[in-house]
Design a protein around this motif. Sequence first.
Motif, PDB file in Angstrom:
ATOM      1  N   PHE A 121       0.841  -1.204   0.000  1.00 49.29           N
ATOM      2  CA  PHE A 121       0.000   0.000   0.000  1.00 49.29           C
ATOM      3  C   PHE A 121       0.876   1.253   0.000  1.00 49.29           C
ATOM      4  CE2 PHE A 121      -2.015   3.524   2.147  1.00 49.29           C
ATOM      5  CZ  PHE A 121      -3.271   3.588   1.565  1.00 49.29           C
ATOM      6  N   ALA A 122       1.796   1.325   0.954  1.00 48.53           N
ATOM      7  CA  ALA A 122       2.648   2.507   1.071  1.00 48.53           C
ATOM      8  C   ALA A 122       3.568   2.658  -0.134  1.00 48.53           C
ATOM      9  CB  ALA A 122       3.464   2.443   2.356  1.00 48.53           C
TER      10      ALA A 122
ATOM     11  N   TYR B  98       1.447   4.057  -2.894  1.00 43.24           N
ATOM     12  CA  TYR B  98       1.023   5.398  -2.476  1.00 43.24           C
ATOM     13  C   TYR B  98       2.140   6.404  -2.759  1.00 43.24           C
ATOM     14  CZ  TYR B  98      -0.458   9.144   0.733  1.00 43.24           C
ATOM     15  OH  TYR B  98      -0.828  10.352   1.294  1.00 43.24           O
ATOM     16  N   GLN B  99       3.367   6.059  -2.356  1.00 41.76           N
ATOM     17  CA  GLN B  99       4.499   6.946  -2.569  1.00 41.76           C
ATOM     18  C   GLN B  99       4.782   7.135  -4.056  1.00 41.76           C
ATOM     19  OE1 GLN B  99       8.239   5.368  -1.187  1.00 41.76           O
ATOM     20  NE2 GLN B  99       9.305   7.333  -1.333  1.00 41.76           N
ATOM     21  N   ALA B 100       4.707   6.054  -4.825  1.00 44.65           N
ATOM     22  CA  ALA B 100       4.957   6.141  -6.265  1.00 44.65           C
ATOM     23  C   ALA B 100       3.908   7.010  -6.952  1.00 44.65           C
ATOM     24  CB  ALA B 100       4.968   4.741  -6.866  1.00 44.65           C
ATOM     25  N   THR B 101       2.659   6.920  -6.506  1.00 48.15           N
ATOM     26  CA  THR B 101       1.581   7.725  -7.101  1.00 48.15           C
ATOM     27  C   THR B 101       1.753   9.197  -6.761  1.00 48.15           C
ATOM     28  OG1 THR B 101       0.099   5.815  -6.899  1.00 48.15           O
ATOM     29  CG2 THR B 101      -0.923   7.962  -7.290  1.00 48.15           C
ATOM     30  N   GLN B 102       2.176   9.484  -5.531  1.00 55.43           N
ATOM     31  CA  GLN B 102       2.473  10.867  -5.181  1.00 55.43           C
ATOM     32  C   GLN B 102       3.542  11.441  -6.101  1.00 55.43           C
ATOM     33  OE1 GLN B 102       3.427  10.532  -0.925  1.00 55.43           O
ATOM     34  NE2 GLN B 102       1.587  11.739  -0.480  1.00 55.43           N
TER      35      GLN B 102
ATOM     36  N   LEU C 256      -2.635 -11.397  -3.948  1.00 53.01           N
ATOM     37  CA  LEU C 256      -2.672 -10.773  -2.627  1.00 53.01           C
ATOM     38  C   LEU C 256      -2.133  -9.349  -2.650  1.00 53.01           C
ATOM     39  CD1 LEU C 256      -3.694 -11.713   0.109  1.00 53.01           C
ATOM     40  CD2 LEU C 256      -1.359 -12.386   0.698  1.00 53.01           C
ATOM     41  N   ALA C 257      -1.167  -9.086  -3.518  1.00 50.91           N
ATOM     42  CA  ALA C 257      -0.575  -7.745  -3.569  1.00 50.91           C
ATOM     43  C   ALA C 257      -1.435  -6.752  -4.345  1.00 50.91           C
ATOM     44  CB  ALA C 257       0.816  -7.814  -4.203  1.00 50.91           C
TER      45      ALA C 257
ATOM     46  N   ARG D 295      -3.516  -1.167  -5.507  1.00 54.66           N
ATOM     47  CA  ARG D 295      -4.557  -0.322  -6.105  1.00 54.66           C
ATOM     48  C   ARG D 295      -5.101   0.662  -5.074  1.00 54.66           C
ATOM     49  NH1 ARG D 295      -9.524  -2.034 -10.153  1.00 54.66           N
ATOM     50  NH2 ARG D 295     -10.591  -0.018 -10.088  1.00 54.66           N
ATOM     51  N   ALA D 296      -5.266   0.203  -3.833  1.00 50.39           N
ATOM     52  CA  ALA D 296      -5.773   1.092  -2.787  1.00 50.39           C
ATOM     53  C   ALA D 296      -4.799   2.232  -2.505  1.00 50.39           C
ATOM     54  CB  ALA D 296      -6.035   0.296  -1.507  1.00 50.39           C
ATOM     55  N   GLY D 297      -3.490   1.936  -2.540  1.00 56.74           N
ATOM     56  CA  GLY D 297      -2.487   2.980  -2.337  1.00 56.74           C
ATOM     57  C   GLY D 297      -2.551   4.035  -3.427  1.00 56.74           C
ATOM     58  N   PHE D 298      -2.742   3.576  -4.662  1.00 51.74           N
ATOM     59  CA  PHE D 298      -2.880   4.505  -5.781  1.00 51.74           C
ATOM     60  C   PHE D 298      -4.108   5.392  -5.591  1.00 51.74           C
ATOM     61  CE2 PHE D 298      -4.986   5.646  -9.707  1.00 51.74           C
ATOM     62  CZ  PHE D 298      -3.976   6.247 -10.446  1.00 51.74           C
TER      63      PHE D 298
END
Length: 331
Positions: A162-163, A166-170, A190-191, A196-199
Motif C-alpha cells: 500500500f505505502a 502510495y508513494q509512487a503515485t504521489q 494478494l498484492a 490499487r488502494a495505495g494509488f
Amino acid sequence: MASLKDVANMAGVSLMTVSRVINHAEHVSPTTRERVQKAIEALNYVPDYSARKIRSQGAKTSTIAILALDTATTPFSVEMLLAIEQTARERSWNSFLINILSSEDAERAVRHLLAQRPDGIIFTTMGLRHVILPEALAGKQVVLANCVTDDETLPCYIPDDFAGQYQATQHLIAKGYRRPLCFWLPEMALASKPRRAGFIQAWQEAGLSLDEVQQYHMAMGDEHYTDLVTLLDRHCTEGAADFDVLVCGNDRIAFVAYQTLLARGISIPQQVAVLGYDNLVGVGELFLPPLTTVQLPHHEIGRQAALHLIEGRTHVGVQQLACPLLKRVSL
C-alpha cells in the motif's frame, strides 16, 4: 513426539534394529524392515539426526531451516534466501534450505526438515501469497517470509505494498501526470488490492477525480501478460495514446508495455511515462530507458525473518516492510 523406543515396542524389535533400519544398514530381513517402517509411519516418528551431530561434534550450533515454496526455483525472490543465509552466518548460526516442489511434496519436505531438529523455521514463498502450513509445523518456531496465513499467532514479514504504491503515485502526481492507464495484477493476487488502494488514496488526497483514471486488472496466469498488447491497441491510435502515464502492476507488465509502446512509435517518457513495481532481479536494470519502479524488500524480509529467530523476538502477526521508490528515467 514418538521416540525410538516407541517404534521398537510397536514393531517388537530391539532399539538397535530400529536404528539399523533408519540408517539403511544391512543384515535386517525384509520382513523386519517392513514391520519397523510401518511402526515409524503409524507413530509419525521423525529420526533425530541432530542428536548424532551433537554426539559427534560437541556443542550444537543453532540452526535456521528454510522451507522454500517456489522461492529457490525462480530468480525473482532468491535475494530473500541469500539474506537469510548471510544474516545467520553473521550471527554464527547455521542455515539449510529445503524446497517444496508442489503441494503434494510438502509432507516429505517437512519430515526431512524436522529430522534435523532446527532451532527455528522460516517458511518462504515466491510472490506474496496466503499459505496453509503443513500440520506437522504446528507448535514449531515458525516465521513466515513473503507470505501470510490465518494463524494470527505466527509472525509474518511482508512488503508494505500500500505505502509503496502510495508513494509512487504521489511522485507521478508531482511530475504533472493526470491521465493514468493502470494495468493491475489479477484481483485475486494478494498484492493487487493494497497496491490499487495505495494509488487511489494518493490520487484522491491530491483532489483528483478517479473519472480521469482508466483501470484494468490482468487475468490470472502468466499467459495473460500479453493481454496488455490488445489493451494498448485500444488506447493508442496513429502513434498517440489517450493516457499520459502507464501504471503497471509489476515490472513484467512494464516489460510488455515497453515493447508494445516503442513498436508503435510512442516514446518513453516523452509521450507516455511508465511506472513499474518489484524491481525484478536481472530485469529491472535492463529497460531502455531505465524503468522507474518500486523495490520489493526481499533482502530486508529475509534479514528480519532471520533476526526474529536469532534474537528471540516475541511479537506476532504481520510486520510490513518499506518498499522504496526507485526514480529512474521512465517517469
